[in-house]
Scaffold this motif. Sequence first.
Motif, PDB file in Angstrom:
ATOM      1  N   LEU A 273      49.605  45.501  38.105  1.00  0.00           N
ATOM      2  CA  LEU A 273      50.675  45.879  39.024  1.00  0.00           C
ATOM      3  C   LEU A 273      50.653  44.976  40.253  1.00  0.00           C
ATOM      4  N   THR A 274      51.822  44.746  40.803  1.00  0.00           N
ATOM      5  CA  THR A 274      51.965  44.051  42.066  1.00  0.00           C
ATOM      6  C   THR A 274      52.980  44.835  42.890  1.00  0.00           C
ATOM      7  N   GLU A 275      53.333  44.340  44.061  1.00  0.00           N
ATOM      8  CA  GLU A 275      54.131  45.129  44.993  1.00  0.00           C
ATOM      9  C   GLU A 275      55.382  44.359  45.401  1.00  0.00           C
ATOM     10  N   SER A 276      56.461  45.089  45.690  1.00  0.00           N
ATOM     11  CA  SER A 276      57.728  44.428  46.004  1.00  0.00           C
ATOM     12  C   SER A 276      57.836  43.983  47.462  1.00  0.00           C
ATOM     13  N   ARG A 277      57.202  44.724  48.406  1.00  0.00           N
ATOM     14  CA  ARG A 277      57.460  44.453  49.823  1.00  0.00           C
ATOM     15  C   ARG A 277      56.201  44.263  50.655  1.00  0.00           C
ATOM     16  N   GLY A 278      55.051  44.316  50.078  1.00  0.00           N
ATOM     17  CA  GLY A 278      53.830  43.987  50.818  1.00  0.00           C
ATOM     18  C   GLY A 278      53.436  44.984  51.875  1.00  0.00           C
ATOM     19  N   THR A 279      53.569  46.272  51.608  1.00  0.00           N
ATOM     20  CA  THR A 279      53.145  47.276  52.591  1.00  0.00           C
ATOM     21  C   THR A 279      51.700  47.709  52.376  1.00  0.00           C
ATOM     22  N   ASN A 280      51.078  47.242  51.305  1.00  0.00           N
ATOM     23  CA  ASN A 280      49.687  47.590  51.016  1.00  0.00           C
ATOM     24  C   ASN A 280      48.874  46.327  50.736  1.00  0.00           C
ATOM     25  N   THR A 281      49.074  45.299  51.547  1.00  0.00           N
ATOM     26  CA  THR A 281      48.435  44.024  51.266  1.00  0.00           C
ATOM     27  C   THR A 281      46.915  44.098  51.334  1.00  0.00           C
ATOM     28  N   PHE A 282      46.384  45.086  52.046  1.00  0.00           N
ATOM     29  CA  PHE A 282      44.934  45.234  52.116  1.00  0.00           C
ATOM     30  C   PHE A 282      44.347  45.467  50.739  1.00  0.00           C
ATOM     31  N   PHE A 283      45.081  46.139  49.832  1.00  0.00           N
ATOM     32  CA  PHE A 283      44.558  46.393  48.501  1.00  0.00           C
ATOM     33  C   PHE A 283      44.973  45.328  47.492  1.00  0.00           C
TER      34      PHE A 283
ATOM     35  N   THR B 219      42.682  33.890  42.335  1.00  0.00           N
ATOM     36  CA  THR B 219      43.732  33.830  43.353  1.00  0.00           C
ATOM     37  C   THR B 219      44.912  34.666  42.889  1.00  0.00           C
ATOM     38  N   GLY B 220      46.038  34.509  43.569  1.00  0.00           N
ATOM     39  CA  GLY B 220      47.255  35.213  43.176  1.00  0.00           C
ATOM     40  C   GLY B 220      48.019  34.529  42.065  1.00  0.00           C
ATOM     41  N   ASP B 221      47.432  33.496  41.475  1.00  0.00           N
ATOM     42  CA  ASP B 221      48.076  32.781  40.376  1.00  0.00           C
ATOM     43  C   ASP B 221      48.350  33.726  39.216  1.00  0.00           C
ATOM     44  N   ASP B 222      49.375  33.395  38.396  1.00  0.00           N
ATOM     45  CA  ASP B 222      49.769  34.265  37.304  1.00  0.00           C
ATOM     46  C   ASP B 222      48.742  34.348  36.192  1.00  0.00           C
ATOM     47  N   ASN B 223      47.753  33.496  36.213  1.00  0.00           N
ATOM     48  CA  ASN B 223      46.652  33.613  35.257  1.00  0.00           C
ATOM     49  C   ASN B 223      45.542  34.513  35.779  1.00  0.00           C
ATOM     50  N   GLU B 224      45.662  34.935  37.049  1.00  0.00           N
ATOM     51  CA  GLU B 224      44.598  35.716  37.667  1.00  0.00           C
ATOM     52  C   GLU B 224      45.164  37.040  38.191  1.00  0.00           C
TER      53      GLU B 224
ATOM     54  N   SER C 116      48.000  37.529  39.821  1.00  0.00           N
ATOM     55  CA  SER C 116      49.438  37.514  39.514  1.00  0.00           C
ATOM     56  C   SER C 116      50.254  38.358  40.493  1.00  0.00           C
ATOM     57  N   THR C 117      50.221  38.004  41.766  1.00  0.00           N
ATOM     58  CA  THR C 117      50.961  38.766  42.766  1.00  0.00           C
ATOM     59  C   THR C 117      52.419  38.328  42.841  1.00  0.00           C
ATOM     60  N   TYR C 118      53.287  39.259  43.161  1.00  0.00           N
ATOM     61  CA  TYR C 118      54.711  39.005  43.386  1.00  0.00           C
ATOM     62  C   TYR C 118      54.952  38.505  44.803  1.00  0.00           C
ATOM     63  N   LEU C 119      53.971  38.732  45.674  1.00  0.00           N
ATOM     64  CA  LEU C 119      54.123  38.427  47.087  1.00  0.00           C
ATOM     65  C   LEU C 119      53.869  36.945  47.366  1.00  0.00           C
ATOM     66  N   ALA C 120      54.482  36.446  48.442  1.00  0.00           N
ATOM     67  CA  ALA C 120      54.335  35.037  48.801  1.00  0.00           C
ATOM     68  C   ALA C 120      52.995  34.764  49.479  1.00  0.00           C
ATOM     69  N   SER C 121      52.456  35.749  50.182  1.00  0.00           N
ATOM     70  CA  SER C 121      51.195  35.547  50.893  1.00  0.00           C
ATOM     71  C   SER C 121      50.045  35.365  49.911  1.00  0.00           C
ATOM     72  N   PRO C 122      49.027  34.602  50.286  1.00  0.00           N
ATOM     73  CA  PRO C 122      47.940  34.315  49.345  1.00  0.00           C
ATOM     74  C   PRO C 122      46.987  35.494  49.178  1.00  0.00           C
ATOM     75  N   VAL C 123      46.433  35.605  47.995  1.00  0.00           N
ATOM     76  CA  VAL C 123      45.343  36.542  47.738  1.00  0.00           C
ATOM     77  C   VAL C 123      44.067  35.951  48.331  1.00  0.00           C
ATOM     78  N   GLN C 124      43.353  36.742  49.110  1.00  0.00           N
ATOM     79  CA  GLN C 124      42.166  36.253  49.815  1.00  0.00           C
ATOM     80  C   GLN C 124      40.882  36.826  49.219  1.00  0.00           C
ATOM     81  N   PHE C 125      40.872  36.987  47.912  1.00  0.00           N
ATOM     82  CA  PHE C 125      39.759  37.631  47.227  1.00  0.00           C
ATOM     83  C   PHE C 125      38.478  36.810  47.321  1.00  0.00           C
ATOM     84  N   ASP C 126      37.392  37.489  47.684  1.00  0.00           N
ATOM     85  CA  ASP C 126      36.057  36.901  47.746  1.00  0.00           C
ATOM     86  C   ASP C 126      35.155  37.741  46.844  1.00  0.00           C
ATOM     87  N   VAL C 127      34.728  37.163  45.737  1.00  0.00           N
ATOM     88  CA  VAL C 127      33.963  37.928  44.756  1.00  0.00           C
ATOM     89  C   VAL C 127      32.648  38.448  45.324  1.00  0.00           C
TER      90      VAL C 127
END
Length: 526
Positions: free
Chosen positions: A80-90, A481-486, A488-499
């Motif tokens: 799942l991804t989000e349409s408007r980015g109101t829960n970007t923390f998750f 990252t937010g790439d579609d192979n990983e 896969s976010t709908y949002l323009a902002s980058p995923v800042q995941f740190d394993v």
Amino acid sequence: MKKYLIFVFCSIGITMSSCDPSLVDQAPFSPTELSYFSSARDFRGPLAGVYATIYDDYHFSATGYNGWISGMWLLPGDDLTESRGTNTFFELFDGSLNPNNSRLQFAFTSAYKGIARANVVIDRINNVDYTGFDGAEEIAMMEGEALFFRAYQYYKLFNIFGSVPLVTKRLQTEAETNTPKSPAIDVLSQVIIDLQSALTKVPESWPEMYRGRITKNAVRGLLTKALVFRGNYTGTTGDYQEALTYFNAITAVLVPDYLHNFTAATENNAESLYELQATRPNGGGNNLNLAHDGGWRGVENMSVFRGFMMEVAGRGDFNDATNTRYLVTEKLLSAFGTDPRIDVFLNPEDGVEGRIFQKYNKPDGVNELPPMHGGSANNERILRYGDVKLLAAEAALKGGNAAAAIGHVNDIRERARTWAQASGYGDGTVPAAHPATETNAGTIMGWIRDERFVELAGEGHRWWDLKRWHVGGDINLSGWTGDDNEFSTYLASPVQFDVNKHLVFPLPHAEIERNSGITENNPGYD
């Protein structure tokens, strides 16, 4: 002290009558804890409070308007991804995923509220001689119900926060509340211990009037999950075999119609292990701002909020108060969009490019939404056999039985295939059976991961699956990252995941300040 109490009581100007000091040593007019518990009915009230806590997870206004917390397990994964980015923390793991996050605080507090309530029920059952009470047999079973919910809350805490305080008794003093964190694996082990105890106490089934209460199948299902998870985190192969023992005792089955797991008309069916019982409130009104578990008892709605998975304005079955929508990811859509279990929940005219993943809301007409920004009266399926069966496939594979693992996966695929053909959602060829002769463990594990991706999409399992597979060495989340192979976010902002940081979320800062037993937060969180 007695003189002080007399002064206080006499000073309260609520009534016009004078205060009689001679009454101070007399027994109170209303029941005390010692006199209250005298029948099964008296125990049901506190137990109902244990059940009620689970509704916090699906409440619209948990942390204020549009403040639901279920995004905590729905958004971090790749389904799942989000349409408007109101829960970007998750979803994006950004800087607002921090110890001051109000939704993390609510989830943490709610879980421990449920644990505290369960501990009170367990304490009373073990310290009140109820053998002569009306309903003594039911009271004995209630301990198992309380143990199940204590285990369920710790199962969530383990998956969200990792290392947390373990509280397994009723707290009686302030000093006892300053409990240090236990190692994460000890938290998961406590889940298993509680469930093993619960299994000996709860019944196989309840009379219809008690529909929704915990049964042995519910306990077996969560035990199977917890043991497979512990096997992933510790590499203990014995956990997989034990998981299969509990799984094989489950009497549930896959229902022929896949949609029957998500429609209000077919709740509590043969595939269900545990469902949150959602319903319309008395009178039909539905105010999502009222808590399920609050002081408005009797008028608040007992519904489930799913507005984030409903179509945008213009239809009668959506929640137009919702400030965002949860969408199927491009990753899932590209890889499995032709699978009927994905396609059936999408509508090209939903207002967001046909991407809103409307599980529990499709086909039209199953929502049973009352008016005024209504929640859904459709139950939340918290544990179902299809989920546990795929975990049994993992356990079988890890135990060296590739044929059994493939068999479980193919059973799930066959149900999807035959349901789709019978219902007009497919031609009976998708999803095809996997070759039963395959022996490569990596290939088979890939099939299991993909099957969970599709079968359980949008049900809140994916993030916790990805984490355990990473720890167990089946996948590698490093550098995702937010790439579609990983992700896969709908949002323009980058995923800042740190394993090294984000596999667990931070403990709330307020809890660290309150609990002197906690000396540090999870790694990476100040």
